[in-house]
Write an enzyme that holds these catalytic residues in place. Sequence first.
Site, mmCIF file in Angstrom:
data_model
loop_
_atom_site.group_PDB
_atom_site.id
_atom_site.type_symbol
_atom_site.label_atom_id
_atom_site.label_comp_id
_atom_site.label_asym_id
_atom_site.label_seq_id
_atom_site.Cartn_x
_atom_site.Cartn_y
_atom_site.Cartn_z
ATOM 1 C CG ASP A 1 -1.964 1.031 1.256
ATOM 2 O OD1 ASP A 1 -2.844 0.936 0.397
ATOM 3 O OD2 ASP A 1 -1.917 1.945 2.108
ATOM 4 C CD GLU B 1 -2.195 2.453 -3.688
ATOM 5 O OE1 GLU B 1 -1.696 2.381 -2.557
ATOM 6 O OE2 GLU B 1 -3.260 3.048 -3.916
HETATM 7 C C1 GLC Z 1 -4.185 3.088 -0.751
HETATM 8 C C2 GLC Z 1 -5.365 2.164 -0.701
HETATM 9 C C3 GLC Z 1 -6.544 2.941 -0.233
HETATM 10 C C4 GLC Z 1 -6.252 3.469 1.145
HETATM 11 C C5 GLC Z 1 -4.976 4.295 1.163
HETATM 12 C C6 GLC Z 1 -4.502 4.517 2.551
HETATM 13 O O1 GLC Z 1 -4.351 4.084 -1.708
HETATM 14 O O2 GLC Z 1 -5.574 1.577 -1.952
HETATM 15 O O3 GLC Z 1 -7.710 2.171 -0.237
HETATM 16 O O4 GLC Z 1 -7.314 4.259 1.585
HETATM 17 O O5 GLC Z 1 -3.934 3.632 0.506
HETATM 18 O O6 GLC Z 1 -4.028 3.338 3.146
#
Ligand code: GLC
Length: 448
Positions: A148, A187
């Site tokens: 994440d 991500e």
């Molecule tokens: C990422 C996740 C999202 C979350 C954020 C904070 O973007 O995909 O769902 O709210 O991180 O952890």
Amino acid sequence: MPTFPSPLADSGYDVADYTEVHPDYGTAADMAALLDAAHARGIRVYLDLVFNHTSLAHPWFTESVNDPTGPRGDWFVWSDTEGLGCEGAAGPFGDVRWTLEPTRGQYYFHQFYPQQPDLNFENAEVRAALLDVARFWLDRGVDGFRLDVPYRYDEDLPVCVHRPGTFEFLRDLRALTDGYDAAMVGEILAAPEQLAAYLEPDVLQMGFLLAEAAVFWIAGSSGNAQSLSRAIGDVVSAVPPGQGTFATVIGNHDLSRPTEAVMADPGALRVMAAVQLTLPGVPFLYYGEELGMLGGAGVIVDGRDSARTPMQWDASPTAGFTTGAPFLPLAPEHETRNVESLRGDPGSLLEHYRRLIALRTSTRALTTGTYQALRPASAQQLVYWRRHPDGDRLVIANFGRDAATVRAEVPGWAGAFDELSQAEVGVVAANALGGEIPAQTVWVLRAR
Ligand code: GLC
């Protein structure tokens, strides 16, 4: 979404314990049984690891609050005053960056919701503790991780993204996972050249192309493939072979359902799926995309919940997802957009996905072949070669709502066979392909 105990202020992205299972999902024994059952079927399981921040309810935070000079006193980012924010655009969740913690009497830094205090990556003990978390799950048989927001781990305010400390930590994490048969997908929200830095051979194996999801939608809804063609070209040329690879998505738990994005146009969904599954990179499908699931109306956290409704297995009142009360109301049309109703219907989106996946996994050109874009005869088309010594494939996608004239040079081809429709495609002359590709159709061609 994450499986750890959490107050669920952000659907589990506020973790209260990294080495347990949220009681709503079951127990540690259930997780072990899930891993065994998946492995018995040749399925690998990645956990969503949230290392940038914890929950306010994590004992590390409580300790940091209560004992500012103690061992975890600086495990989070504290300041007597509201410090600097992150430079550039506002944070993903607005501009609030510092929140006063009344017991400690100091402000803590957070890039997301105030319930998600940022961990201090400058602290070596924090980094070591997080590596221990990864090791804990790898030892239990987890096959990898979705990381994440890893590009935000380390910060030197006002710089919050892509910091050297972040890369250093990711290299340590990679070295650890390399001791197991495990991999990671990050991500990463970044331009292609920046993404490439995360895909160097000793960093991550995969990075999501998140911004490009919307580019798929534009192609699907407008019928014009030019911005998609440009975006893919940019990424392919930014990430050299021999590195990690990008991972394509057309939706996820933070985005609208693709079905909504293309105004439920079934033809657009079919073309997007066929292109995603014939492009290079690792395609990630978000559950329900193969059914054309619609967005739901219930909200627990925020508007993103629209794409988080229960998976639709059958036409029963709880869609076969649960015998209890679903965590969110089901999305509309779950009585017809479900696995049981669509399976076996050759015209369904589900069977389209299944054919595409079967074709991809049995065709080396589509998985590891090179990518070369060809100039299309019109803006609604995307035309590309996937080349591999085992056999080349030429992909022609027509996003348009009208049939389109195809013209392509196909050296050495005496005829072409479309593997999706199992039909011959006209060859106008030696070395040239021509004909009419129907609206919203994709051909995956091999030489006759
Ligand atoms: C990422 C996740 C999202 C979350 C954020 C904070 O973007 O995909 O769902 O709210 O991180 O952890």
